[in-house]
Scaffold this motif. Structure first.
Motif, PDB file in Angstrom:
ATOM      1  N   CYS A   7      16.040 -16.210   0.800  1.00 19.47           N
ATOM      2  CA  CYS A   7      16.845 -15.116   0.271  1.00 19.47           C
ATOM      3  C   CYS A   7      18.215 -15.170   0.940  1.00 19.47           C
ATOM      4  O   CYS A   7      18.318 -15.041   2.157  1.00 19.47           O
ATOM      5  CB  CYS A   7      16.140 -13.792   0.556  1.00 19.47           C
ATOM      6  SG  CYS A   7      16.853 -12.395  -0.276  1.00 19.47           S
TER       7      CYS A   7
ATOM      8  N   PRO B 227      21.522 -13.254   0.390  1.00 24.70           N
ATOM      9  CA  PRO B 227      22.361 -12.281  -0.313  1.00 24.70           C
ATOM     10  C   PRO B 227      23.853 -12.538  -0.142  1.00 24.70           C
ATOM     11  O   PRO B 227      24.654 -12.065  -0.926  1.00 24.70           O
ATOM     12  CB  PRO B 227      21.960 -10.945   0.311  1.00 24.70           C
ATOM     13  CG  PRO B 227      21.383 -11.294   1.635  1.00 24.70           C
ATOM     14  CD  PRO B 227      20.785 -12.664   1.490  1.00 24.70           C
ATOM     15  N   GLU B 228      24.223 -13.320   0.852  1.00 23.99           N
ATOM     16  CA  GLU B 228      25.648 -13.556   1.094  1.00 23.99           C
ATOM     17  C   GLU B 228      26.253 -14.580   0.137  1.00 23.99           C
ATOM     18  O   GLU B 228      27.455 -14.752   0.069  1.00 23.99           O
ATOM     19  CB  GLU B 228      25.877 -14.000   2.548  1.00 23.99           C
ATOM     20  CG  GLU B 228      25.423 -15.411   2.866  1.00 23.99           C
ATOM     21  CD  GLU B 228      23.924 -15.563   3.116  1.00 23.99           C
ATOM     22  OE1 GLU B 228      23.474 -16.698   3.341  1.00 23.99           O
ATOM     23  OE2 GLU B 228      23.192 -14.551   3.069  1.00 23.99           O
TER      24      GLU B 228
ATOM     25  N   LEU C 191      18.697 -14.328  -8.029  1.00 24.59           N
ATOM     26  CA  LEU C 191      19.693 -13.306  -7.736  1.00 24.59           C
ATOM     27  C   LEU C 191      19.126 -11.916  -8.007  1.00 24.59           C
ATOM     28  O   LEU C 191      19.288 -11.010  -7.204  1.00 24.59           O
ATOM     29  CB  LEU C 191      20.955 -13.543  -8.571  1.00 24.59           C
ATOM     30  CG  LEU C 191      22.099 -12.564  -8.354  1.00 24.59           C
ATOM     31  CD1 LEU C 191      22.551 -12.586  -6.902  1.00 24.59           C
ATOM     32  CD2 LEU C 191      23.252 -12.901  -9.267  1.00 24.59           C
ATOM     33  N   THR C 192      18.420 -11.764  -9.121  1.00 20.55           N
ATOM     34  CA  THR C 192      17.918 -10.435  -9.460  1.00 20.55           C
ATOM     35  C   THR C 192      16.817  -9.996  -8.505  1.00 20.55           C
ATOM     36  O   THR C 192      16.804  -8.851  -8.083  1.00 20.55           O
ATOM     37  CB  THR C 192      17.407 -10.384 -10.910  1.00 20.55           C
ATOM     38  OG1 THR C 192      16.399 -11.376 -11.088  1.00 20.55           O
ATOM     39  CG2 THR C 192      18.527 -10.598 -11.892  1.00 20.55           C
TER      40      THR C 192
ATOM     41  N   CYS D 154      16.247 -10.887  -5.382  1.00 21.02           N
ATOM     42  CA  CYS D 154      16.765 -10.621  -4.044  1.00 21.02           C
ATOM     43  C   CYS D 154      17.587  -9.336  -4.013  1.00 21.02           C
ATOM     44  O   CYS D 154      17.447  -8.528  -3.094  1.00 21.02           O
ATOM     45  CB  CYS D 154      17.583 -11.804  -3.548  1.00 21.02           C
ATOM     46  SG  CYS D 154      16.590 -13.281  -3.257  1.00 21.02           S
ATOM     47  N   GLN D 155      18.437  -9.131  -5.004  1.00 19.51           N
ATOM     48  CA  GLN D 155      19.221  -7.902  -5.049  1.00 19.51           C
ATOM     49  C   GLN D 155      18.319  -6.688  -5.204  1.00 19.51           C
ATOM     50  O   GLN D 155      18.515  -5.666  -4.540  1.00 19.51           O
ATOM     51  CB  GLN D 155      20.239  -7.952  -6.186  1.00 19.51           C
ATOM     52  CG  GLN D 155      21.402  -8.858  -5.895  1.00 19.51           C
ATOM     53  CD  GLN D 155      22.411  -8.867  -7.022  1.00 19.51           C
ATOM     54  OE1 GLN D 155      22.101  -8.559  -8.157  1.00 19.51           O
ATOM     55  NE2 GLN D 155      23.636  -9.236  -6.698  1.00 19.51           N
ATOM     56  N   ARG D 156      17.335  -6.796  -6.082  1.00 20.87           N
ATOM     57  CA  ARG D 156      16.398  -5.693  -6.287  1.00 20.87           C
ATOM     58  C   ARG D 156      15.632  -5.407  -5.008  1.00 20.87           C
ATOM     59  O   ARG D 156      15.446  -4.263  -4.616  1.00 20.87           O
ATOM     60  CB  ARG D 156      15.433  -6.061  -7.413  1.00 20.87           C
ATOM     61  CG  ARG D 156      14.457  -4.981  -7.767  1.00 20.87           C
ATOM     62  CD  ARG D 156      13.440  -5.408  -8.817  1.00 20.87           C
ATOM     63  NE  ARG D 156      13.918  -6.301  -9.836  1.00 20.87           N
ATOM     64  CZ  ARG D 156      13.529  -7.577  -9.945  1.00 20.87           C
ATOM     65  NH1 ARG D 156      12.668  -8.097  -9.110  1.00 20.87           N
ATOM     66  NH2 ARG D 156      13.998  -8.332 -10.914  1.00 20.87           N
TER      67      ARG D 156
ATOM     68  N   LEU E 171      16.504  -6.109  -1.859  1.00 30.33           N
ATOM     69  CA  LEU E 171      17.383  -5.529  -0.842  1.00 30.33           C
ATOM     70  C   LEU E 171      17.676  -4.059  -1.120  1.00 30.33           C
ATOM     71  O   LEU E 171      17.685  -3.238  -0.208  1.00 30.33           O
ATOM     72  CB  LEU E 171      18.686  -6.327  -0.758  1.00 30.33           C
ATOM     73  CG  LEU E 171      18.562  -7.708  -0.126  1.00 30.33           C
ATOM     74  CD1 LEU E 171      19.858  -8.502  -0.327  1.00 30.33           C
ATOM     75  CD2 LEU E 171      18.234  -7.594   1.341  1.00 30.33           C
ATOM     76  N   ALA E 172      17.905  -3.721  -2.387  1.00 25.39           N
ATOM     77  CA  ALA E 172      18.184  -2.320  -2.740  1.00 25.39           C
ATOM     78  C   ALA E 172      16.967  -1.442  -2.440  1.00 25.39           C
ATOM     79  O   ALA E 172      17.109  -0.355  -1.863  1.00 25.39           O
ATOM     80  CB  ALA E 172      18.558  -2.220  -4.218  1.00 25.39           C
TER      81      ALA E 172
END
Length: 150
Positions: free
Chosen positions: A103, A105-106, A115-116, A118-120, A122-123
């Motif tokens: 993962c 995120p940077e 991308l989806t 990992c972003q999901r 993290l949120a």
């Protein structure tokens, strides 16, 4: 006793029916999970996680014991979503052997669905860490009992 209207929560019923259908279809195929499959499952788990969070917050003031149980379910569902996220990153990308699928995120990972997911993740993780202690996140469910009154 107050019986819910048959049309109450139609989206939740449809989602449950979809999961049941998928489970039957997947059992028949016997195919191993792939990254897209786990991404979709993770989206479902994090959506259920958000719903449990809202239900726990709304239920806790008038019914503290029930609210605590929902908060426990919220934590356990987060643990499930985290395990699915980890499994996602252990699967190979397309037909390549295991590479750097961590993962990141940077930077933009290898593209959707990485991308989806990992972003999901993290949120959802930010919400969990604001409301849950690290010891709660690492505590197993053992010892948690419920008695059925019906």
């Amino acid at each position: 006793m107050n019986t819910p209207h048959p049309d109450a929560h139609p989206y939740l019923r449809a989602s449950t029916a979809g999961l049941r259908h998928h489970t039957r279809a997947h059992t028949a195929s016997g195919a191993p999970a792939d990254r897209l499959h786990l991404d979709t499952l993770h989206a479902h788990l994090t959506a259920a996680h958000q719903l449990l969070d809202q239900l726990a917050e709304a239920t806790r003031p008038p019914h503290p014991a029930a609210g605590r149980h929902l908060a426990t379910a919220h934590t356990r569902l987060w643990q499930s979503a985290a395990a699915v996220h980890d499994a996602f990153h252990l699967l190979p990308v397309a037909d390549e052997p295991l590479a750097d699928t961590g993962c990141h995120p940077e930077r933009l990972p290898e593209g959707p669905p990485v991308l989806t997911i990992c972003q999901r993740h993290l949120a959802a993780g930010h919400v969990v860490r604001r409301k849950t202690t690290p010891s709660d996140l690492n505590t197993p469910l053992h010892g948690h009992t419920t008695t059925c009154s019906r």
